[in-house]
Design an enzyme around this catalytic site. Structure first.
Site, PDB file in Angstrom:
ATOM      1  N   ARG A   1       0.923  -1.203  -0.060  1.00  0.00           N
ATOM      2  CA  ARG A   1      -0.106  -0.057   0.023  1.00  0.00           C
ATOM      3  C   ARG A   1       0.827   1.171   0.155  1.00  0.00           C
ATOM      4  O   ARG A   1       1.890   1.188   0.590  1.00  0.00           O
ATOM      5  CB  ARG A   1      -0.902   0.010   1.245  1.00  0.00           C
ATOM      6  CG  ARG A   1      -2.010  -0.837   1.334  1.00  0.00           C
ATOM      7  CD  ARG A   1      -2.979  -0.696   0.105  1.00  0.00           C
ATOM      8  NE  ARG A   1      -4.187  -1.517   0.382  1.00  0.00           N
ATOM      9  CZ  ARG A   1      -4.378  -2.583  -0.383  1.00  0.00           C
ATOM     10  NH1 ARG A   1      -3.478  -2.972  -1.581  1.00  0.00           N
ATOM     11  NH2 ARG A   1      -5.473  -3.170  -0.412  1.00  0.00           N
TER      12      ARG A   1
ATOM     13  N   GLU B   1      -4.534   8.042  -4.079  1.00  0.00           N
ATOM     14  CA  GLU B   1      -4.619   7.369  -5.491  1.00  0.00           C
ATOM     15  C   GLU B   1      -6.175   7.690  -5.980  1.00  0.00           C
ATOM     16  O   GLU B   1      -7.056   7.947  -5.168  1.00  0.00           O
ATOM     17  CB  GLU B   1      -4.711   5.818  -5.325  1.00  0.00           C
ATOM     18  CG  GLU B   1      -3.428   5.008  -4.977  1.00  0.00           C
ATOM     19  CD  GLU B   1      -3.294   3.614  -4.970  1.00  0.00           C
ATOM     20  OE1 GLU B   1      -4.268   2.943  -5.031  1.00  0.00           O
ATOM     21  OE2 GLU B   1      -2.438   3.260  -4.456  1.00  0.00           O
TER      22      GLU B   1
ATOM     23  N   HIS C   1      -1.673   0.613  -9.343  1.00  0.00           N
ATOM     24  CA  HIS C   1      -2.494  -0.429  -8.440  1.00  0.00           C
ATOM     25  C   HIS C   1      -3.294  -1.264  -9.218  1.00  0.00           C
ATOM     26  O   HIS C   1      -4.276  -1.384  -9.288  1.00  0.00           O
ATOM     27  CB  HIS C   1      -3.115   0.509  -7.742  1.00  0.00           C
ATOM     28  CG  HIS C   1      -3.671  -0.299  -6.385  1.00  0.00           C
ATOM     29  ND1 HIS C   1      -4.138   0.548  -5.280  1.00  0.00           N
ATOM     30  CD2 HIS C   1      -3.867  -1.490  -6.205  1.00  0.00           C
ATOM     31  CE1 HIS C   1      -4.272  -0.525  -4.255  1.00  0.00           C
ATOM     32  NE2 HIS C   1      -4.004  -1.786  -4.797  1.00  0.00           N
TER      33      HIS C   1
END
Ligand code: GLV
Length: 322
Positions: A238, A267, A286
């Site tokens: 993360r 994000e 991601h």
């Protein structure tokens, strides 16, 4: 009365069909995330929700808005978007999708590792921008991967799968975990290290531990300074486990030598993120579990978890104990 499941984002159709066989359902059938007010109103009329870690916050506001909802079936392995203690206190079952995404995520970590070590993106860019110019023996030098020391931080399912791939490259494996893993030591000859020692010794430091209060901000200026000036740092966990500004400064100063990441503090990360001005940084958006077979397996497992709990059966992959 049939139970109702709300699906908060478009997912592979086979998982929707599975839900339809067992339950009533509502569906935000779009690639864009469901607006918060719609999600809360739909959850309020549902017994379970299918969620994505990047978009749905499962917090006190959710629990207060949706007292009927007793299952949050997340289509992800990570669940840092979920207030697990608050859910447990209200008797809400949380499930996630481990295992089915392990191999795809380990592949993605390796894609970043290889691309970063061998400068794939900067090489591609220099051709695109007509900057190839003269070849010489020192042109676009990278780092050897084969035989280098791989240090995995967070050697759970995904970290172990990343380490296993390292054996194919003849890499000695170091790992750091909350506790030692005799299985990893027996199967791969991996050696446990305290974090600082791993950072000093590894040529490739791959972060694959979940985001928790312990791992938040774990990689900062101090940790980067401990790494070798030839080291490569990879973050497949993360964004919040690393301090991005510190990583930027460290990469500019050349220690570690390069980094690759699939995840960011915010994000989607904007193009103005300074990391993307650096030649020694490679980023992906991601997407570590983003293959269709894996996404199908994740969606199906989330659906099966929700259906199981609503039918009075134990969840297949529970996060909390209710
Ligand atoms: C993706 O980030 C996941 O947690 O599955």
């Amino acid at each position: 009365m049939k139970k109702r499941i709300y699906i908060g984002r478009r997912i592979p159709q086979a998982a929707v069909d599975l839900i339809a066989e067992h339950c009533d359902y509502g569906y935000w059938n779009a690639l864009e995330p469901c607006p918060r007010d719609v999600f809360l109103a739909e959850a309020a009329q549902s017994d379970a929700v299918i969620t994505q870690s990047v978009s749905e916050k499962i917090d006190l506001e959710f629990l207060n808005a949706a007292p009927r909802c007793k299952v949050v079936a997340q289509m992800a392995v990570g669940y840092d978007n979920v207030d697990v203690p608050a859910c447990t206190a209200r008797g809400v079952q949380i499930t996630n999708t481990p295992d089915v995404l392990t191999e795809a995520t380990a592949d993605a970590a390796w894609a970043l590792l290889m691309a970063t070590a061998r400068r794939v993106v900067s090489g591609h860019k220099l051709i695109q921008e007509n900057r190839w110019g003269m070849w010489h023996p020192f042109f676009q030098l990278g780092q050897d991967v084969h035989g280098a020391t791989l240090g995995v931080v967070g050697a759970g399912r995904i970290g172990s799968a990343i380490a296993r791939r390292g054996k194919g490259f003849n890499m000695p494996i170091l790992y750091h975990n909350r506790r030692p893993s005799p299985e990893l030591e027996a199967s791969l000859g991996a050696q446990y290290r305290a974090l600082d020692d791993l950072l000093r010794e590894a040529d490739f430091v791959v972060m694959s531990a979940p985001l928790t209060s312990e791992t938040r901000g774990m990689f900062g200026a101090r940790e980067f300074a401990l790494m070798k000036d030839t080291a490569v740092f990879i973050n497949i966990a993360r964004g919040a486990v690393m301090q991005e500004k510190a990583l930027y400064e460290a990469l500019k100063a050349g220690r570690p030598w390069a980094a690759g990441s699939d995840v960011y503090e915010v994000e989607p990360t904007p193009a103005s993120n300074p990391l993307f001005t650096l030649d020694n940084f490679v980023g992906t958006p991601h997407v570590a579990s983003a293959t269709l077979p894996t996404r199908l397996a994740m969606a199906t497992l989330a659906a099966r978890n929700a259906i199981a709990v609503l039918s009075g059966k134990p969840p297949i992959t529970p996060v909390n104990k209710i």
